[in-house]
Each structure stands twice: as structure tokens, then as C-alpha cells.
Scaffold this motif. Structure first.
Motif, PDB file in Angstrom:
ATOM      1  N   VAL A 224      14.053  28.559 -27.060  1.00 41.57           N
ATOM      2  CA  VAL A 224      15.321  28.956 -27.679  1.00 41.57           C
ATOM      3  C   VAL A 224      15.262  30.422 -28.084  1.00 41.57           C
ATOM      4  O   VAL A 224      16.244  31.159 -27.989  1.00 41.57           O
ATOM      5  N   THR A 225      14.105  30.852 -28.521  1.00 39.35           N
ATOM      6  CA  THR A 225      13.905  32.269 -28.835  1.00 39.35           C
ATOM      7  C   THR A 225      12.713  32.776 -28.025  1.00 39.35           C
ATOM      8  O   THR A 225      11.964  31.995 -27.460  1.00 39.35           O
ATOM      9  N   GLY A 226      12.564  34.059 -27.978  1.00 40.58           N
ATOM     10  CA  GLY A 226      11.414  34.637 -27.267  1.00 40.58           C
ATOM     11  C   GLY A 226      11.842  35.416 -26.039  1.00 40.58           C
ATOM     12  O   GLY A 226      12.994  35.828 -25.888  1.00 40.58           O
ATOM     13  N   SER A 227      10.872  35.616 -25.156  1.00 42.70           N
ATOM     14  CA  SER A 227      11.094  36.510 -24.019  1.00 42.70           C
ATOM     15  C   SER A 227      12.244  36.061 -23.129  1.00 42.70           C
ATOM     16  O   SER A 227      13.124  36.847 -22.783  1.00 42.70           O
ATOM     17  N   GLN A 228      12.215  34.805 -22.738  1.00 46.23           N
ATOM     18  CA  GLN A 228      13.288  34.308 -21.859  1.00 46.23           C
ATOM     19  C   GLN A 228      14.640  34.441 -22.558  1.00 46.23           C
ATOM     20  O   GLN A 228      15.648  34.812 -21.948  1.00 46.23           O
ATOM     21  N   ALA A 229      14.659  34.137 -23.833  1.00 47.63           N
ATOM     22  CA  ALA A 229      15.908  34.227 -24.585  1.00 47.63           C
ATOM     23  C   ALA A 229      16.445  35.657 -24.585  1.00 47.63           C
ATOM     24  O   ALA A 229      17.651  35.882 -24.454  1.00 47.63           O
ATOM     25  N   ASN A 230      15.550  36.609 -24.745  1.00 44.43           N
ATOM     26  CA  ASN A 230      15.982  38.009 -24.729  1.00 44.43           C
ATOM     27  C   ASN A 230      16.573  38.380 -23.383  1.00 44.43           C
ATOM     28  O   ASN A 230      17.572  39.095 -23.291  1.00 44.43           O
ATOM     29  N   LEU A 231      15.950  37.900 -22.335  1.00 37.53           N
ATOM     30  CA  LEU A 231      16.474  38.188 -20.997  1.00 37.53           C
ATOM     31  C   LEU A 231      17.860  37.568 -20.817  1.00 37.53           C
ATOM     32  O   LEU A 231      18.765  38.170 -20.237  1.00 37.53           O
ATOM     33  N   MET A 232      18.012  36.354 -21.334  1.00 36.55           N
ATOM     34  CA  MET A 232      19.312  35.693 -21.214  1.00 36.55           C
ATOM     35  C   MET A 232      20.382  36.465 -21.990  1.00 36.55           C
ATOM     36  O   MET A 232      21.514  36.627 -21.533  1.00 36.55           O
ATOM     37  N   GLN A 233      19.996  36.949 -23.151  1.00 45.45           N
ATOM     38  CA  GLN A 233      20.968  37.698 -23.959  1.00 45.45           C
ATOM     39  C   GLN A 233      21.396  38.974 -23.248  1.00 45.45           C
ATOM     40  O   GLN A 233      22.574  39.338 -23.241  1.00 45.45           O
ATOM     41  N   THR A 234      20.436  39.651 -22.646  1.00 42.81           N
ATOM     42  CA  THR A 234      20.758  40.876 -21.907  1.00 42.81           C
ATOM     43  C   THR A 234      21.795  40.591 -20.833  1.00 42.81           C
ATOM     44  O   THR A 234      22.783  41.319 -20.680  1.00 42.81           O
ATOM     45  N   ILE A 235      21.556  39.518 -20.083  1.00 44.22           N
ATOM     46  CA  ILE A 235      22.475  39.168 -19.003  1.00 44.22           C
ATOM     47  C   ILE A 235      23.841  38.786 -19.567  1.00 44.22           C
ATOM     48  O   ILE A 235      24.884  39.230 -19.077  1.00 44.22           O
ATOM     49  N   ASP A 236      23.841  37.977 -20.601  1.00 40.64           N
ATOM     50  CA  ASP A 236      25.088  37.484 -21.166  1.00 40.64           C
ATOM     51  C   ASP A 236      25.945  38.631 -21.700  1.00 40.64           C
ATOM     52  O   ASP A 236      27.139  38.722 -21.420  1.00 40.64           O
ATOM     53  N   ASP A 237      25.306  39.539 -22.444  1.00 36.50           N
ATOM     54  CA  ASP A 237      26.051  40.659 -23.025  1.00 36.50           C
ATOM     55  C   ASP A 237      26.581  41.589 -21.947  1.00 36.50           C
ATOM     56  O   ASP A 237      27.716  42.082 -22.031  1.00 36.50           O
ATOM     57  N   ALA A 238      25.758  41.848 -20.936  1.00 39.07           N
ATOM     58  CA  ALA A 238      26.167  42.779 -19.890  1.00 39.07           C
ATOM     59  C   ALA A 238      27.347  42.217 -19.098  1.00 39.07           C
ATOM     60  O   ALA A 238      28.342  42.905 -18.860  1.00 39.07           O
ATOM     61  N   ILE A 239      27.249  40.968 -18.714  1.00 35.66           N
ATOM     62  CA  ILE A 239      28.312  40.377 -17.909  1.00 35.66           C
ATOM     63  C   ILE A 239      29.588  40.223 -18.730  1.00 35.66           C
ATOM     64  O   ILE A 239      30.697  40.394 -18.222  1.00 35.66           O
ATOM     65  N   SER A 240      29.426  39.952 -19.996  1.00 36.32           N
ATOM     66  CA  SER A 240      30.604  39.814 -20.845  1.00 36.32           C
ATOM     67  C   SER A 240      31.368  41.131 -20.954  1.00 36.32           C
ATOM     68  O   SER A 240      32.603  41.161 -20.838  1.00 36.32           O
ATOM     69  N   ALA A 241      30.644  42.215 -21.169  1.00 37.60           N
ATOM     70  CA  ALA A 241      31.306  43.519 -21.246  1.00 37.60           C
ATOM     71  C   ALA A 241      31.996  43.843 -19.925  1.00 37.60           C
ATOM     72  O   ALA A 241      33.146  44.301 -19.893  1.00 37.60           O
ATOM     73  N   PHE A 242      31.279  43.586 -18.863  1.00 45.86           N
ATOM     74  CA  PHE A 242      31.837  43.861 -17.533  1.00 45.86           C
ATOM     75  C   PHE A 242      33.119  43.063 -17.312  1.00 45.86           C
ATOM     76  O   PHE A 242      34.131  43.571 -16.819  1.00 45.86           O
ATOM     77  N   ARG A 243      33.095  41.796 -17.718  1.00 47.38           N
ATOM     78  CA  ARG A 243      34.267  40.948 -17.535  1.00 47.38           C
ATOM     79  C   ARG A 243      35.460  41.498 -18.317  1.00 47.38           C
ATOM     80  O   ARG A 243      36.591  41.510 -17.818  1.00 47.38           O
ATOM     81  N   THR A 244      35.193  41.987 -19.514  1.00 39.77           N
ATOM     82  CA  THR A 244      36.279  42.544 -20.320  1.00 39.77           C
ATOM     83  C   THR A 244      36.991  43.658 -19.556  1.00 39.77           C
ATOM     84  O   THR A 244      38.228  43.709 -19.507  1.00 39.77           O
ATOM     85  N   ASP A 245      36.211  44.541 -18.967  1.00 36.88           N
ATOM     86  CA  ASP A 245      36.822  45.629 -18.201  1.00 36.88           C
ATOM     87  C   ASP A 245      37.515  45.119 -16.947  1.00 36.88           C
ATOM     88  O   ASP A 245      38.594  45.593 -16.572  1.00 36.88           O
ATOM     89  N   MET A 246      36.926  44.156 -16.267  1.00 34.70           N
ATOM     90  CA  MET A 246      37.545  43.645 -15.041  1.00 34.70           C
ATOM     91  C   MET A 246      38.882  42.985 -15.360  1.00 34.70           C
ATOM     92  O   MET A 246      39.855  43.138 -14.621  1.00 34.70           O
TER      93      MET A 246
END
Lengths: 440, 621
Positions: free
Chosen positions: A314-336
């Protein structure tokens, strides 16, 4: 057993690519030209300019995000009904209660998302997320380089037998359907193998802001005059032969940098992009889309997924990677969405292999084979596709998931159904599974 | 009456006609045929526009199309047959093609035939060895030849290189060039990039060097060596016998300087020695899995590349069986950690296959004392066309691509006759007519290293990076970090070829991307970060002598220095640039160039170097 191959053409063997040494540049170019169906002699660079119009694309876009290192997709799309998932990963599993439910939208009871993927979960509810299970290829290769090559080149057989020159699949796509340098763009460090070969020289830049002629800060006015002089000289140049090819390439560099920097300057985002590099690369994608460029396929890589140790749950390295992806795609979607482009977009999250069903002695996971692919975008049909992951697939003695959908079946649907680009020239082989998914 | 006449041959008829004319009234024994027969229309007056051609090998001939009188020709023939590579068109008598071998002067009879008879003509055809095929020594050299020579052998060369070559002439210079002076002092300085604690012995003892540091070690040598051909040749061998540090663990990167010095010290030595040393090189053993090859599991990776890429070429005289046998021979090496915690490679007889192996019908006796590497190298060299393969690699890198058989056969013959010594062969190569032929001077695209290292060496302008606080004592004053990072961006970092294929010349090098990256590396060289008035390097040293520093003289001088060929228009545009002061936005106002004004030299001369480095001819060597 070695399949005989022509001695003077590139070939794939044992999953590795071989270009015969002593292949002169002319030979490589002739193969490339022959592959494009252009047999005329002459300076090859002229052939890079679009002549006849490519197949009608509309303005559909594919964004490929490569999760580099082998993403543990069992800890991204969680098999929440599997008991073996829990017992074989005592320290690094995501409990079903913590996984984000996928019961709304297209609805699914067997899977949940990593808790850091909350914004993507909302996109699921909108019907904008497709998950394809057990993506891979036969005779899985667990080596980073070998497997990356397979995903990048997109062929398993011999190039000469297939009658195409050695090339990455995105290079072939660009050559066939978007044959200008901006037809396909790779963003981020490194030179992806999927862009190797082809004849149209799709751009590979570390970042858009870096794609410019660097200034001489101590003499910036004079530097502008230098650049202006160079452009004048290039216009006047009558160079032919090899110098002519150099001239065309330099001229193109000046033209493209001007166009791209104009787009960078005039970019007016709605979203606020995180500072992490994946988000910044997606911001670059948004710039090119808002700038109206002809790019059809974007490619970028986000790293850190080779979690042999201390993967976390739930937390840790994999979680950080997931957050990076989630935040990036979310911002991108907002612009799209703000640009009215979201329905034209499919984002594909790929990786070179999944990981073992079980955790290792270092609270991480080792290399596996098949994985779950997420496609996100307005152009996607939401849902879970492909063969289901049963508990028996994860239970001992199974080491890792084995493939059920050839990765090229997914690409083919994206090409055929979303990009309106018949996939034959890009993926010339018939895949073993040839599954029809309906993801786009 | 014609129709009733018996038809003799045309010749007989015409003879009869003549006889009937001559024998007017009955002299002689010929038949008198009454009415004259219709005039025969045999081909006559055959003529080739070039009646005694001297053709050159590997050179397409201008079609030599005969003319003739008389009637239309049904077919042409020639005897004896033309020299190899030339074609004779039986429909037109035209001689076309491209001769593939020299042939002494020979007379051929060409016959044109139709129903009325035949005509003939003789043509004397000679084929001489074209300069582009000739390994014979060139006899005269121009200044342009010197600059071209430096472009191929010195990363472009400095002004002083030109002076040195011109002083003694190319042939004498080439002889000197193939004898390498000791470069210990240079290597000791370069070792400062590697965290060496013992500069004298150059033993890396402090910490593991990183990939970047090893690359900077070699960049230091390339940029600073007083004998750049040693580095040019070394980089050629590194590209051919390619291995990369990219996938290596940090604790084995320290092996790379040893490999670099193998190419540098043995690159003009004996080919057999070089290839054996390459096969046993620790980086190569790791890169192509030699250290994982055992008698129980012989690894095919290195033996396959040995035949396919390094020694013979794809499918050129070896089979899968030979690969398997070679794999058994290439066993026994493994890695281990030494007492100091460093990775090293050692030969282990317990992992070596002790049985006999047979390659190309030659048996390596079973033994378990030493490795079998020398045996495989010798069997390959002595039984297969390794000499041709390596000769062709050298020729196509230094002369031109698409080499024909003639120069390669000559090179291979010399290589064998010299016992595989490379220096005599390279001397022949760099003095040869082929090397100085117009075909070779068409130009080869510069790779990124050639482009940027060449610029730095020719102008003495390099990106300057001061040592950082974390750098060891002894790190050179210019750490070359920017240059190394540029090489990564340019996709040609020394010690990291993308694969065992080395750096094949690809479209990527001639892409907009790569051209932009080259320009951005050059701008790092010309710009001065502290102040812009000649600090760092006095670019006045690149100018023509005082008194010859008008704008146009400076343009010509720097273009010559960088081997850039400007058209009249481009030349004028460069002159205008020098005679301009740039205002806001780069707007030029006239301002005559004055070499005595420091700011002019600093801004405009550096700027002109930047402009010339983006000229299309600068991208070609």
C-alpha cells in the motif's frame, strides 16, 4: 536450429537483432527505401518528405508510456479475489480492502486498483480505462534487454524472411502513416529501440524545451545573427550527395526547432503538471497536441520498476511509482479535456515483463512474464479484457503468469480501430493468439 | 528477270555481278547473269566512336555504340569475348558495363551480320586498373590531398598537423604515423579521471570508476593526444570488436581502460595478436558471456559473434557445427572477487572443456592446461578469409564504401605476405591511389565523435568543466563532463556502443536531431562562461598571419582550417557576418571586421567557427 537467412540483410535470431557488419549505409538505405516501396535512386533524404498523403488518421493519438524495469502489475491491478496472491506475498500484497474497487463504470469484481491510482479509478468509472490481462508473447524472455527488444521491434521472426528492414514498430508506423520527423515523437532520455530504423527519422528529444539551438549567453545578440546567417547559407546551398544529406538534416533541425519553440512559448495549459519527469513529458505531449502538430504516436519511459527488493505494498516504492503515473495522467487528462482532445487519445501503459507471483526474500519480486496492460483515454472502451487471472494462475507452483494475449494483438486493435491505420505494415506477422478484444 | 534467277549467296551474286561487269563481253570464267542483281546491302563501314578504348576497372564505361553503313544489322557478335565486367549488346553492338579486372590490350573482331552479308571491324580494348582500385602508391600530392588525409586520419587535424605533413610529404609522414611514440605521460594524466591513487603505475586502486569516468578517460586521450591517428585507429577497432560497459556492474568497469589500451597499443601491430588479445579481454569475456561458458554449458554468444561479426562476416565460411565446436573451445574463464573486493577474470581448468575440438576440419588436441583461444584464432585466420574481411573493414572505413574485389584482394595478399602485420598494410593504404581517388574523396559522413572531437582538436576550443569538490586529487583540470554528456546525447559515447554491432552508420547520424545535438555541442566549445574577451583560448591563433586578416581572408582561412568548401554566395554571406555588429534580436548593422579589436575576435571569430561547423561539408570527412 538456425533458419537460413540471406547473408547481407539484418535479421533477428534468438530474440536478438543482428545487422551484418559491412552493411554500407547505402545498403541500409536501399533496404529502407525498398521497404517503403520507393525504388528510385537519389538522395534518400528527399524521400522523407511526405509525398502522397498517408492513410487518413483523423487526429487520433496514441501515447505509449513504457514502465521501465518490468512493472509488477499484480500490484497495480490487484486480483482481489485471489487467496494465493495474499499467501504468496505476505509482506507486499495490497489487501482487497485497500484496493480501489472497480464495481462502478464497466463493472468488475475480480480486480481492484492500487490505492494510489485514485484518479485513474475515476477514469474507470467514466468508461475510459481498459485492462487487458496476460499480455505477453510465447517463450517469454526474462531478460530486460532481450524482452525490451521483442516489444520494441514487434516481430519474432527474421526480418529478411518478412521482407522488411530491421526497425522498431513505431519507426515502421511513422514510415507508413506519419512519415515526417514529427509524425512520431519520443520524449525523454535515451533512444528507444521502437524508433530504430524506418526512413522518416521520427524525433527523439529529451524534452521539448531542450529541442532548440542552445544559446551563447555571453553573446546572445551575435548568436542570433549566427543562426540567421546559417539559415541564409542553407537556403542558398546547392549541396548534393552526402553533403546534401547533411544540409537537409541541418535545415530540418532549424525548421523544427522554430516550430516547436513557438508551440512551447504559446502553450496555455489548464492543468498544473507535477514536477516529476513523467508529468513533464506528458506536458510536452500536450504542447505538441495543442500546437496542432501531425504527431500520431508519442512515446516516453518512466523508470524504477525493477523492484527486486523492498517493493512495498500500500505504501513504499511501488506505491510511489503508482502515484507518479496517476498524477501525471490526471494532469494530462485535464488538458486533453480542456482542448477537446480526450476522446482522440489512447494511453497505453506497457512494460517488458510482469513479475513473479510470489515475493522474494528481500520483500521484492523477481522477473516474471505476462502482465496486465492498462489503456486509458476517451478513445478506449472501458472494461477488463483478455483471459481472466484465476487463483490457480497465481498459486504455487506457478512462478509467474503466462501469456494469453500477444502484445501485438493489443497494438493491432489500437492501430486498426483507433488510429485508423491498418496494422499489417507495422506488425506483419500473424500473432499466435490473434485475440479480438474490442478495446478501442 | 530477277525473280527467276537462282539465288546464290549474296556474296556470290555480287561477285558474279562484278565479274559480269569486269568481264564485259566475256572475259574470265564467271557466269554472265544478264541484268545486274539488286545492290547487296551488307553492313559496311563499321566504326566505333572510340576505336581503341582504354577503360578503367570499376568505372562504368560511356556506351561505345558503333555506327555502320549498308543495310540494317540483324545481329552483332564479338570475338574474343570482352574483358570481365564489360557487356556486348548483340542487338546494337554497343559496349557497356564496368570492367572488374585489368586486361592487357587485345584486339577484338566485331562482326555485324544481315541477310546480305557481314561487315567487320576491329577494336582494341584495354582495361587498366583504376585509381580507385589501386593500392599502388600515389605519386603527387596537393595541399588539398594533405587536408583530406588529415580529415581521415587525424580527426580533421590542426594547422600544425598540416605544416608537419607538408614539410616532409605524405609518404614520409605516413611512415612516421604508423610508429607510435610512448604516451605514458598522457595516459597518466588521463588516469586522473579514474580515481587512481597511484599515477605512476596507473593502477586503479582507489574506488571503482564509473561508466562516465571511463568514457572521459578515453575522451581525454582523443582530445589531447599528440598522435591522434593512434586514437582514430583505436576507435575503429573498438567499433569493430565492439563491447560495451553499459550493462556491466560497477566493480568490473575498471577493466575498460585495459581494453582501450589494447586498441591503442596493438591497433597497428599484428592482427593475429590483436584478435587473440581481444578474445581474452575481460570486458569482452563478460560482454559476450565468455565468463559463463563452461564444459557443461558452452556458451554460443561469443563464438557466434567471433565468426559472424569479428572474423569472417555473416555466413562467410562457417557453419553451426563450427560455432558449437568453437563454443567448447571458448570455455574456462570465469569471474572472481579478489582479496581487495575487485572483480577480475581468471582461467579455471575445472570449467574448461578438455576434449578435442574440430573447426574447419582442423583438430585442436584435447588438453587441460591452458585455454584454447589461440588455437581457435589461428585456425580461423589460417583457414578462412579473415585477411579479406578485415581488409575490407579498414578500406571501407578509411577510403570508401562498397569496395570492389581488386583493392581488397591486394590488401589481403599483402596482409598475408607480411605475416598479418598491420602497420605495413596501413602504410600502403594511406599512400595508395585508391585512398586519394576521386571516389574516396566523395566523402564519408562524420560520426558524432569525429564531428565534435574533430572540432575541439582543430580549434583547441573545448567545453571546460572544473573539477568538483567530490573529485579525487589528480582529476584533470578539465573533467570533460560536458563532452562526455554530449557524447551520450549524440548516441556515440566511447566504450558504450549500442550493441556488439558497434556503431553502424545509420540515418540517425544524418537526422535533424543529431545535427542539432552536434551544433549544441559545438556551442559549448565556443562559448566562454566567465567572460567573452578571449579568456580561455586565444582564438587569434586560428587566424591567418597579421596583415592577412581582412574579413574575407579570415573566412577563407577558417574555412580551409575546418575543411569547409564554401560556394561564392556562402563565402559572401560569411564575410557579411564578420562585417556586422549584432544588435537586439540579432539585427545586423555594418561594422567592418577588425582583428585588432578583442571583441570582434572573441564574438565574431568564435561565431564564424560555429557557423562553419554547421556547413554541410563539415559533416563529411
Amino acid at each position: 536450429m538456425n533458419t537460413p537467412f540471406s547473408s547481407r540483410t539484418p535479421h533477428v535470431r534468438d530474440g536478438r537483432l543482428h545487422v551484418p557488419r559491412g552493411s554500407s549505409r547505402r545498403e541500409i538505405l536501399q533496404w529502407a527505401l525498398a521497404g517503403a516501396g520507393i525504388t528510385a535512386l537519389g538522395p534518400w533524404i528527399d524521400k522523407r518528405l511526405p509525398t502522397a498523403s498517408a492513410a487518413a488518421q483523423g487526429n487520433k493519438i496514441l501515447v505509449v508510456i513504457n514502465m521501465d524495469g518490468g512493472c509488477d502489475t499484480l500490484n497495480m491491478v490487484i486480483p482481489i479475489t485471489s487467496g494465493s496472491y495474499v499467501t504468496r506475498r505476505p509482506n507486499i500484497h495490497i489487501p482487497a480492502a485497500a484496493a480501489l474497487a472497480l464495481t462502478d463504470g464497466p463493472g468488475n469484481l475480480a480486480n481492484g486498483l492500487h490505492p494510489q491510482l485514485d484518479q485513474i479509478r475515476s477514469m474507470w468509472a467514466d468508461g475510459d480505462v481498459a485492462i487487458v490481462h496476460k499480455v505477453g508473447y510465447p517463450s517469454e524472455n526474462l531478460s530486460h534487454f532481450e524482452s525490451q527488444d521483442i516489444y520494441s521491434y514487434g516481430v519474432r521472426g527474421e526480418f529478411p524472411t518478412l521482407g522488411i528492414p530491421q526497425s522498431g514498430w513505431i519507426a515502421r508506423f511513422a514510415q507508413q502513416y506519419a512519415p515526417t520527423p514529427l509524425g512520431a515523437v519520443s520524449l525523454g532520455a535515451g533512444r528507444p529501440t521502437s524508433f530504430v530504423g524506418g526512413t522518416s527519422g521520427p524525433l527523439q528529444v529529451s524534452s521539448l524545451s531542450g529541442f532548440s539551438f542552445a544559446n551563447d549567453n555571453g553573446a546572445s545578440n551575435n548568436h542570433l545573427l549566427r543562426l540567421a546567417t546559417i539559415k541564409q547559407m542553407l537556403t542558398a546551398s546547392q549541396a548534393t550527395g552526402t553533403p546534401g544529406e547533411v544540409k537537409s538534416a541541418i535545415q530540418q533541425a532549424h525548421d523544427l526547432t522554430a516550430q516547436i519553440q513557438a508551440a512551447v512559448t504559446s502553450f496555455a495549459p489548464t492543468a498544473t503538471y507535477p514536477s516529476r519527469s513523467l508529468a513533464q513529458r506528458l506536458r510536452d505531449v500536450a504542447i505538441l497536441i495543442q500546437g496542432g502538430f501531425e504527431t500520431r504516436v508519442f512515446y516516453t519511459t518512466t523508470g524504477g520498476f525493477d523492484l527486486h527488493g523492498d517493493e512495498g505494498g500500500v505504501t513504499g516504492s511501488q506505491a510511489n511509482l503508482m502515484q507518479t503515473i496517476d498524477d501525471a495522467i490526471s494532469a494530462f487528462r485535464t488538458d486533453m479535456v480542456a482542448m477537446g482532445q480526450w476522446d482522440n487519445v489512447v494511453i497505453a501503459l506497457i512494460t517488458e515483463f510482469g513479475r513473479r507471483n510470489y515475493e522474494n526474500g528481500s520483500f521484492g519480486s523477481d522477473h516474471g512474464a505476462a502482465w496486465s496492460e492498462m489503456l486509458i483515454g476517451g478513445g478506449v472502451n472501458g472494461g477488463v479484457f483478455g483471459p481472466t487471472i484465476a487463483d490457480s494462475d497465481i498459486a504455487a507452483p506457478k512462478e509467474y503468469l503466462t501469456y494469453g494475449v500477444d502484445f501485438r494483438d493489443v497494438y493491432k486493435e489500437i492501430l486498426n480501430d483507433h488510429l485508423n491505420a491498418p496494422a499489417g505494415p507495422v506488425f506483419p506477422e500473424t500473432q499466435p493468439t490473434n485475440v479480438v478484444l474490442g478495446v478501442c | 528477270m530477277i525473280g527467276s534467277r537462282t539465288l546464290f549467296s549474296r556474296l556470290a551474286l555480287s561477285a558474279a555481278f562484278l565479274l559480269s561487269l569486269a568481264g564485259c563481253g566475256g572475259g574470265g570464267g564467271g557466269e554472265v547473269l544478264g541484268n545486274p542483281p539488286p545492290p547487296p546491302n551488307a553492313p559496311t563501314a563499321l566504326a566505333y566512336p572510340v576505336p581503341a578504348p582504354v577503360y578503367e576497372t570499376s568505372t562504368p564505361v560511356t556506351p561505345n555504340v558503333p555506327t555502320h553503313g549498308g543495310g540494317a544489322v540483324d545481329s552483332w557478335s564479338i570475338a574474343p569475348a570482352l574483358p570481365a565486367g564489360l557487356a556486348f549488346d548483340t542487338g546494337t553492338g554497343a559496349i557497356t558495363g564496368s570492367p572488374t579486372a585489368p586486361a592487357p590490350s587485345n584486339v577484338h573482331t566485331v562482326t555485324a551480320t544481315n541477310a546480305d552479308g557481314q561487315g567487320t571491324v576491329q577494336i582494341s580494348v584495354t582495361v587498366v586498373l583504376s585509381a580507385l582500385d589501386s593500392m599502388a602508391a600515389q605519386s603527387t600530392f596537393s595541399d588539398d590531398d594533405i587536408r583530406y588525409f588529415l580529415g581521415r586520419t587525424h580527426f580533421g587535424g590542426k594547422a600544425s598537423d598540416f605544416t608537419n605533413v607538408k614539410a616532409i610529404g605524405i609518404p614520409a609522414y605516413v611512415d612516421q604515423m604508423l610508429t607510435f611514440d610512448d604516451t605514458t605521460a598522457l595516459e597518466q594524466a588521463a588516469h586522473g579521471h579514474l580515481l587512481t591513487t597511484d599515477a605512476a603505475t596507473m593502477v586503479v586502486t582507489d574506488k571503482f570508476p564509473s561508466h562516465a569516468q571511463v568514457s572521459r578517460y578515453w575522451l581525454h586521450l582523443m582530445v589531447n593526444s599528440p598522435q591522434p591517428f593512434q586514437e582514430v585507429l583505436a576507435f575503429f577497432w573498438h567499433d569493430h570488436f565492439a563491447s560495451s560497459t553499459a550493462a556491466l556492474e560497477t566493480n568490473s568497469t575498471w577493466w575498460m581502460p585495459t581494453q582501450i589500451d589494447l586498441w591503442r597499443k596493438q591497433g597497428a601491430g599484428n592482427l593475429r595478436t590483436l584478435m587473440l588479445a581481444m578474445a581474452r579481454d575481460w570486458i569482452m569475456l563478460e560482454f559476450l558471456d565468455g565468463v559463463r561458458s563452461t564444459k557443461n554449458a558452452p556458451n554460443e554468444n561469443f563464438p557466434r559473434e567471433w565468426f559472424e561479426l569479428f572474423a569472417l562476416g555473416v555466413d562467410n565460411g562457417y557453419t553451426q557445427a563450427d560455432i558449437l565446436q568453437a563454443a567448447k573451445a571458448f570455455t574456462g574463464y570465469r569471474t572472481r572477487t579478489n582479496a581487495g573486493g575487485w572483480q577480475e577474470v581468471t582461467f579455471d581448468t575445472s570449467r574448461h572443456d578438455p576434449n578435442a575440438k574440430t573447426i574447419f576440419g582442423v583438430t585442436i588436441p584435447g588438453q587441460n592446461v591452458t585455454d584454447d583461444y589461440a588455437a581457435v584464432v589461428d585456425i580461423t585466420i589460417d583457414n578462412r578469409p579473415v585477411a579479406e574481411f578485415i581488409s575490407k573493414k579498414l578500406f571501407e572505413h578509411f577510403c570508401y564504401e562498397g569496395a570492389g574485389n581488386l583493392p581488397i584482394a591486394a590488401m589481403a595478399a599483402q596482409l598475408r605476405a607480411d605475416g598479418y602485420e598491420l602497420a605495413p598494410l596501413l602504410k600502403t593504404l594511406f599512400k595508395s591511389e585508391a585512398f586519394f581517388s576521386s571516389r574516396a574523396k566523395v566523402g564519408l559522413a562524420k560520426g558524432p565523435i569525429e564531428h565534435v572531437v574533430g572540432f575541439i582538436r582543430t580549434t583547441n576550443l573545448a567545453p571546460i568543466d572544473a573539477p568538483q569538490a567530490t573529485d579525487s586529487v589528480g582529476t584533470p583540470v578539465n573533467t570533460l563532463r560536458t563532452l562526455d554528456s554530449s557524447c551520450v546525447t549524440l548516441a556515440q559515447r566511447p566504450t558504450q556502443p549500442p550493441s556488439v554491432n558497434g556503431w553502424p552508420v545509420t540515418e540517425q547520424w544524418l537526422s535533424a536531431q543529431n545535427m542539432l545535438d552536434r551544433a549544441n555541442t559545438v556551442v559549448q566549445c565556443i562559448r566562454d562562461r566567465t567572460d567573452q574577451t578571449n579568456a580561455g583560448v586565444d582564438v587569434t591563433t586560428l587566424l591567418p598571419p597579421p596583415g592577412q586578416r581582412s574579413a574575407i581572408e579570415v573566412v577563407d582561412g577558417l574555412a580551409t582550417l575546418l575543411r569547409v568548401t564554401l560556394s561564392p554566395t556562402e563565402r559572401t554571406q560569411c564575410e557579411t557576418y564578420l562585417n556586422s555588429q549584432a544588435g537586439a534580436g540579432g539585427t545586423p548593422t555594418p561594422s567592418p571586421f577588425d582583428a585588432s579589436i578583442a571583441a570582434h575576435v572573441s564574438e565574431r571569430v568564435r561565431g564564424l567557427l560555429y557557423i562553419l561547423a554547421q556547413h554541410p561539408t563539415y559533416g563529411v570527412r
